[in-house]
Motif scaffolding. Structure first.
Motif, PDB file in Angstrom:
ATOM      1  N   THR A 516       0.836  -1.202   0.000  1.00 47.30           N
ATOM      2  CA  THR A 516       0.000   0.000   0.000  1.00 47.30           C
ATOM      3  C   THR A 516       0.869   1.249   0.000  1.00 47.30           C
ATOM      4  O   THR A 516       0.580   2.232  -0.702  1.00 47.30           O
ATOM      5  CB  THR A 516      -0.940   0.008   1.225  1.00 47.30           C
ATOM      6  OG1 THR A 516      -1.778  -1.143   1.183  1.00 47.30           O
ATOM      7  CG2 THR A 516      -1.810   1.252   1.242  1.00 47.30           C
ATOM      8  N   ARG A 520       0.451   3.110  -3.353  1.00 51.52           N
ATOM      9  CA  ARG A 520      -0.557   4.105  -3.004  1.00 51.52           C
ATOM     10  C   ARG A 520      -1.914   3.701  -3.572  1.00 51.52           C
ATOM     11  O   ARG A 520      -2.565   4.440  -4.307  1.00 51.52           O
ATOM     12  CB  ARG A 520      -0.147   5.495  -3.484  1.00 51.52           C
ATOM     13  CG  ARG A 520       1.238   5.908  -3.024  1.00 51.52           C
ATOM     14  CD  ARG A 520       1.551   7.333  -3.380  1.00 51.52           C
ATOM     15  NE  ARG A 520       0.757   8.258  -2.572  1.00 51.52           N
ATOM     16  CZ  ARG A 520       1.037   8.590  -1.307  1.00 51.52           C
ATOM     17  NH1 ARG A 520       2.087   8.058  -0.708  1.00 51.52           N
ATOM     18  NH2 ARG A 520       0.269   9.430  -0.655  1.00 51.52           N
ATOM     19  N   SER A 521      -2.303   2.511  -3.230  1.00 52.44           N
ATOM     20  CA  SER A 521      -3.553   1.931  -3.716  1.00 52.44           C
ATOM     21  C   SER A 521      -4.040   0.931  -2.680  1.00 52.44           C
ATOM     22  O   SER A 521      -3.250   0.392  -1.900  1.00 52.44           O
ATOM     23  CB  SER A 521      -3.330   1.233  -5.062  1.00 52.44           C
ATOM     24  OG  SER A 521      -4.388   0.360  -5.365  1.00 52.44           O
ATOM     25  N   VAL A 522      -5.352   0.677  -2.674  1.00 54.28           N
ATOM     26  CA  VAL A 522      -5.929  -0.333  -1.794  1.00 54.28           C
ATOM     27  C   VAL A 522      -6.171  -1.632  -2.547  1.00 54.28           C
ATOM     28  O   VAL A 522      -5.842  -2.719  -2.075  1.00 54.28           O
ATOM     29  CB  VAL A 522      -7.247   0.167  -1.172  1.00 54.28           C
ATOM     30  CG1 VAL A 522      -7.936  -0.954  -0.400  1.00 54.28           C
ATOM     31  CG2 VAL A 522      -6.988   1.353  -0.252  1.00 54.28           C
ATOM     32  N   LEU A 675      -7.387   5.418  -3.722  1.00 56.00           N
ATOM     33  CA  LEU A 675      -6.856   5.485  -2.365  1.00 56.00           C
ATOM     34  C   LEU A 675      -7.642   6.549  -1.601  1.00 56.00           C
ATOM     35  O   LEU A 675      -7.762   7.690  -2.081  1.00 56.00           O
ATOM     36  CB  LEU A 675      -5.369   5.853  -2.384  1.00 56.00           C
ATOM     37  CG  LEU A 675      -4.635   5.834  -1.032  1.00 56.00           C
ATOM     38  CD1 LEU A 675      -4.491   4.406  -0.528  1.00 56.00           C
ATOM     39  CD2 LEU A 675      -3.263   6.491  -1.160  1.00 56.00           C
ATOM     40  N   ASP A 680      -4.213   8.719   1.869  1.00 56.44           N
ATOM     41  CA  ASP A 680      -3.240   9.331   0.975  1.00 56.44           C
ATOM     42  C   ASP A 680      -2.399  10.365   1.721  1.00 56.44           C
ATOM     43  O   ASP A 680      -1.189  10.489   1.498  1.00 56.44           O
ATOM     44  CB  ASP A 680      -3.959   9.976  -0.207  1.00 56.44           C
ATOM     45  CG  ASP A 680      -2.986  10.541  -1.221  1.00 56.44           C
ATOM     46  OD1 ASP A 680      -2.024   9.835  -1.576  1.00 56.44           O
ATOM     47  OD2 ASP A 680      -3.172  11.695  -1.648  1.00 56.44           O
TER      48      ASP A 680
END
Length: 706
Positions: A516, A520-522, A675, A680
């Protein structure tokens, strides 16, 4: 981080001898320190809290002979009893032998001499060599049929090594030469990995000052380290050559390669270390020690990749390209494959998932245990001794149970306890007790009716602990514990099953958090976790099919079905989950670079496949070759690691990384990179390097990344 790596790579390539000299000094210091101050590695399979551990502790407290390890020598003759005297005399004369005991089978054709040694910490491989030499001399002098086996072999017999490692390196050299077309480019990853291997393996004796490292850990760490070291170097060299093809100076190309692929290397290596260190939650000391050893090796390879390799790249200059001077072009074949998968994403997702689930399904029949001498090849003396013992004295004679009784508050329970054990249907006989009144410990040795691998033996152990002992000891201050190798391995299997869920959850959570931060993503980390679980599950399933069910077992030299070694699922999950994340990080790092350029998810996925497909395939071939070296060994345990690791890497780099990942990312669309705003703001920004300009691809489709 990208700017820091850029400066590090450029500096190392500009002044290569500084970095190379620092690594040479480090290697000399580690080697010299290990030789002068290194501590011996451990050979123990104990785990605190287990009933067998309590038994071992009581036996050690009483300094009972039964607390040590044993070997056995089996004699087959028409009148075996008449031949026993010189055999026993020769064995009793060996250094560190405490005593010998002998039995003759009812038909008089087989005699068994048990050789009792002290605890393993007082022994070394010379004791096994002495036993082998004594038996060889007895054979030469009398032409007797003598076979040997027992715990001493398990502790100190070293399977032939070297062939698998050499074969893996040779295949890696061939793959790299084909991929790069340059002997220099081929030699750099191999040389860096071997250099890191020397430092990593040598450092094990120093790491023992922090935690006990098992004797078998360096071999496993070497295999993992060799694979990841070559892979990491492969990815960095590939990106470096791409930048050279764009006309960048050597130092600039090395800096840019480290700023992009180097960041992926650090996070990939970090994921491997995190996954393997998840073994800490298993609560099994020798498993934890093995995990630390592997993690230390991976850490050395990551450090070498981001410091030593850029220096070697600077030293090699443009010679790394060999005679190839053509501008870099991403693979049009992989571009077409990526476009094909994304056009048919649903079909590929369903088909790939069904295949992986089908391969993983046999894991429901997973049976944990430990292969004994009865699973070794029929040419081995341990197997021949095992079969003779079973024929002459019953299958349970190969797996005696050692019961330690705490009688510090009174010894009147020993006789009724022995009688109750002898009456159990799973026990053939109980030997005369050995009583140490000073230590307050009594020792009983019982022979089960079934072999060590038989599930009925585990049921007998559980019945002794849960029914027989309480019946006799309830209302008294005495306690009894079942020990010995058979009980110890059964207990370890139970501990693994008990802790497996906790371990898996810990590894998944830590890996999810790490990815993550990187992407920078779920959804991207969640997808990676799910797909990597499929890879590991499929590897487990293949192990069950080959080793428990015997499918194609003969092709790899496995002569009989065996249970899956109790601690292998833990190590395999940690290693495979970490290694499979390597390919995920390298692929998705390129996809994310593309997405940040133009914001088109489908185009980014296709470009990511085109830019990394050939490299990931080459890396997987190298890893599969390295791990397949395990299969060349004669030990079923070693073969399990080889089959499991090689299978999982192959499936992960093909079905998962080149089919399921692009298919799922296509179907998820821009949601891949969603995100929450609050998250973030919390996460650190790692990508601060300038985005490179794309290179136009001469296929008439769309621009791709360099």
């Amino acid at each position: 981080m990208s700017n820091l790596l850029y400066r590090l790579g450029r500096s190392a390539a500009t002044r290569p001898w500084v970095a190379i000299g620092a690594w040479v000094v480090l290697a000399l210091v580690v080697i010299a320190s290990s030789a002068a101050f290194g501590r011996a590695l451990e050979e123990s399979f104990e785990a605190p809290g287990l009933d067998s551990y309590h038994a071992a502790a009581l036996l050690a407290e009483a300094q009972a002979d039964e607390g040590g390890i044993t070997a056995h020598v089996v004699l087959e003759a028409q009148d075996a009893a008449a031949q026993l005297a010189p055999v026993e005399a020769a064995l009793e004369a060996l250094p560190r032998v405490l005593r010998t005991t002998s039995n003759v089978s009812p038909d008089g054709a087989i005699a068994l001499v048990r050789v009792q040694y002290p605890a393993i910490e007082h022994l070394d491989s010379s004791d096994l060599n002495n036993l082998k030499d004594a038996v060889a001399d007895l054979r030469d002098e009398s032409s007797l049929t003598l076979e040997t086996g027992g715990d001493l072999f398990f502790a100190f017999e070293e399977a032939p090594t070297g062939l698998g490692e050499v074969a893996g390196i040779v295949v890696a050299m061939i793959v790299l030469l084909i991929a790069f077309g340059s002997f220099v480019a081929m030699g750099l990853p191999i040389g860096m990995a071997l250099f890191g291997l020397v430092i990593g393996v040598t450092s094990m004796k120093l790491v023992t000052y922090l935690i006990d490292i098992p004797m078998w850990a360096p071999q496993l760490a070497a295999m993992v380290g060799l694979g990841v070291g070559i892979d990491y170097a492969l990815f960095l060299v590939t990106r470096h050559r791409e930048h050279l093809a764009l006309g960048m100076p050597v130092a600039e190309a090395a800096g840019r390669a480290l700023a992009t692929a180097g960041q992926a290397v650090i996070f990939a290596g970090g994921t491997v270390v995190v996954a393997i260190l998840g073994l800490l939650v298993a609560g099994i000391p020798f498993v934890t020690g093995g995990g630390v050893a592997i993690s230390a090796m991976v850490l050395v390879m990551v450090l070498a990749s981001v410091t030593l390799l850029p220096a070697l790249l600077g030293l090699a200059g443009h010679r790394i390209n060999g005679r190839r001077r053509t501008p870099h072009r991403p693979s049009t074949g992989w571009y077409r494959w990526g476009a094909h998968v994304t056009r048919n994403a649903t079909a590929y997702l369903v088909g790939g998932a069904v295949l992986m689930i089908a391969l993983a399904a046999p894991v429901l029949a997973l049976n944990l245990g430990f292969p004994d001498d009865g699973t070794k090849p029929e040419s081995r003396t341990e197997r021949l001794a095992y079969d003779l013992i079973a024929d002459g004295f019953g299958p349970g004679a190969n797996g005696l149970l050692v019961i330690a009784v705490d009688i510090s508050q009174g010894g009147s329970v020993v006789a009724p306890l022995a009688a109750a054990m002898a009456a159990d249907p799973g026990i053939t006989s109980v030997g005369d007790p050995t009583i140490d009144l000073t230590a307050g410990v009594a020792t009983l040795v019982a022979q089960p009716t079934t072999s060590p691998q038989d599930e009925a033996t585990q049921e007998t152990v559980a019945r002794l602990r849960g029914e027989v002992f309480p019946t006799v000891l309830d209302g008294t201050a005495a306690t009894a514990h079942v020990g010995g190798q058979t009980a110890t391995f059964a207990d370890l299997g139970d501990r693994v099953q008990e802790r497996m869920l906790r371990f898996v959850v810990a590894v998944l959570l830590l890996s999810f958090l790490l990815l993550t931060v990187l992407f920078r993503s779920v959804l991207v980390p969640l997808k990676a976790v799910v797909l990597n679980l499929l890879s590991v599950g499929a590897a487990y399933g293949v192990l069950v099919m080959v080793f428990q069910w015997g499918w194609a077992a003969g092709l790899i030299g496995v002569e009989s079905t065996v249970p899956i070694v109790s601690f292998i699922p833990l190590f395999m999950f940690a290693i495979l989950f970490g290694l499979s994340m390597d390919y995920e990080v390298f692929l998705l790092s390129r996809v994310r670079e593309e997405y940040r350029r133009h914001g088109d998810n489908t185009r980014a996925v296709i470009a990511g496949i085109a830019g990394t497909g050939r490299t990931i395939t080459a890396a997987a071939l190298i890893m599969v070759a390295v791990f397949s070296g395990f299969v060349l060994g004669s030990d079923p345990v070693v073969k399990m690691m080889g089959v499991g690791l090689a299978t999982a890497i192959f499936l992960d780099a093909t079905v998962v990384r080149l089919v399921l990942v692009p298919a799922t990312m296509k179907l998820l669309g821009d949601a891949n990179w969603w995100l929450p705003g609050w998250l973030d703001r919390l996460l650190p920004e790692l990508d601060s390097a300038p985005v490179e300009k794309p290179v136009e691809v001469a296929v008439g489709l769309s621009p791709l990344a360099s």
